[in-house]
Motif scaffolding. Structure first.
Motif, PDB file in Angstrom:
ATOM      1  N   VAL A 115      28.220  -9.292   5.977  1.00 30.84           N
ATOM      2  CA  VAL A 115      26.718  -9.334   7.063  1.00 30.84           C
ATOM      3  C   VAL A 115      25.851  -9.356   5.955  1.00 30.84           C
ATOM      4  N   PRO A 116      24.838 -10.094   6.070  1.00 35.30           N
ATOM      5  CA  PRO A 116      23.861  -9.498   5.364  1.00 35.30           C
ATOM      6  C   PRO A 116      23.350  -8.095   5.135  1.00 35.30           C
ATOM      7  N   PRO A 117      22.665  -7.540   3.968  1.00 34.99           N
ATOM      8  CA  PRO A 117      22.379  -6.286   4.327  1.00 34.99           C
ATOM      9  C   PRO A 117      21.443  -5.841   5.354  1.00 34.99           C
ATOM     10  N   GLY A 118      21.091  -5.045   5.794  1.00 40.31           N
ATOM     11  CA  GLY A 118      19.886  -5.183   6.958  1.00 40.31           C
ATOM     12  C   GLY A 118      20.183  -5.758   8.005  1.00 40.31           C
ATOM     13  N   THR A 119      21.657  -6.666   8.629  1.00 35.99           N
ATOM     14  CA  THR A 119      21.684  -7.375   9.441  1.00 35.99           C
ATOM     15  C   THR A 119      21.756  -6.240  10.836  1.00 35.99           C
TER      16      THR A 119
ATOM     17  N   VAL B 194      35.972 -19.129  20.895  1.00 33.95           N
ATOM     18  CA  VAL B 194      35.011 -17.580  20.003  1.00 33.95           C
ATOM     19  C   VAL B 194      34.480 -18.481  19.211  1.00 33.95           C
ATOM     20  N   ALA B 195      33.251 -18.046  19.150  1.00 33.34           N
ATOM     21  CA  ALA B 195      32.761 -18.443  18.038  1.00 33.34           C
ATOM     22  C   ALA B 195      31.243 -16.959  17.238  1.00 33.34           C
ATOM     23  N   LEU B 196      30.672 -16.943  16.291  1.00 33.10           N
ATOM     24  CA  LEU B 196      30.083 -16.394  16.072  1.00 33.10           C
ATOM     25  C   LEU B 196      28.928 -17.126  15.246  1.00 33.10           C
ATOM     26  N   ALA B 197      28.030 -16.696  15.473  1.00 35.99           N
ATOM     27  CA  ALA B 197      26.637 -16.613  14.465  1.00 35.99           C
ATOM     28  C   ALA B 197      26.150 -15.314  14.220  1.00 35.99           C
ATOM     29  N   VAL B 198      25.534 -15.678  12.900  1.00 37.35           N
ATOM     30  CA  VAL B 198      24.689 -14.558  11.759  1.00 37.35           C
ATOM     31  C   VAL B 198      23.248 -14.719  11.883  1.00 37.35           C
ATOM     32  N   GLY B 199      22.221 -14.008  12.581  1.00 32.39           N
ATOM     33  CA  GLY B 199      20.941 -15.132  11.568  1.00 32.39           C
ATOM     34  C   GLY B 199      21.080 -16.639  12.040  1.00 32.39           C
TER      35      GLY B 199
ATOM     36  N   ILE C 217      23.596 -11.098  15.534  1.00 32.74           N
ATOM     37  CA  ILE C 217      24.935 -11.701  15.902  1.00 32.74           C
ATOM     38  C   ILE C 217      24.613 -12.006  17.445  1.00 32.74           C
ATOM     39  N   ARG C 218      25.330 -13.527  17.343  1.00 32.75           N
ATOM     40  CA  ARG C 218      25.466 -14.078  18.757  1.00 32.75           C
ATOM     41  C   ARG C 218      27.391 -14.396  18.749  1.00 32.75           C
ATOM     42  N   CYS C 219      28.181 -13.561  19.633  1.00 33.49           N
ATOM     43  CA  CYS C 219      29.521 -13.631  19.319  1.00 33.49           C
ATOM     44  C   CYS C 219      29.473 -13.828  20.358  1.00 33.49           C
ATOM     45  N   ASP C 220      30.721 -15.296  20.627  1.00 31.26           N
ATOM     46  CA  ASP C 220      30.761 -15.784  22.002  1.00 31.26           C
ATOM     47  C   ASP C 220      32.522 -15.401  22.539  1.00 31.26           C
TER      48      ASP C 220
END
Length: 132
Positions: A34-38, A52-57, A43-46
């Protein structure tokens, strides 16, 4: 007593454009860069039994159907910095790993209610060279 297969053989990580994943007979591990500062709220983790699903920002990183069903309630995710772990969390993990080592070395004893104090970093003291 023989060590579990995954401990004897190690794991083979599979590199991907977004990070890596690996598995043992019991668990699957997915590591995402993940990018620094995340932050956790970015984060959305399902985790579902077959999906399974994962989204960042807001950017979808991973989404798909799983090969077999899982127990969704047993799935967890964490956001970790590779530079500094929370000292309390690190301390608790060291205690847990030490108790697991004691249980493995002493299968006839029940350490389930034990608490550990003292020298337990890096798995506690090494008694392997002492005479029995």
């Amino acid at each position: 007593m023989s060590a579990p297969f995954e401990e004897r053989s190690g794991v083979v990580p599979c590199g991907t454009p977004w990070g890596q994943w690996y598995q043992t007979l019991e668990e699957v591990f997915i590591e995402i860069q993940v990018p620094p500062g995340t932050r956790a709220q970015d984060i959305r983790c399902d985790l579902q039994s077959r999906h399974v699903a994962l989204a960042v920002g807001g950017r979808e990183i991973l989404k798909g159907k799983l090969f077999d069903s899982t127990i969704a309630d047993e799935g967890t995710w964490t956001l970790e910095s590779e530079y500094a772990a929370d000292p309390w969390v690190q301390d608790q993990m060291q205690r847990k790993l030490t108790l697991e080592r004691f249980q493995k070395e002493n299968p006839g004893f029940d350490f389930s209610g034990a608490e550990i104090s003292g020298n337990y970093t890096k798995g506690g003291p090494d008694f392997s060279n002492l005479e029995k």
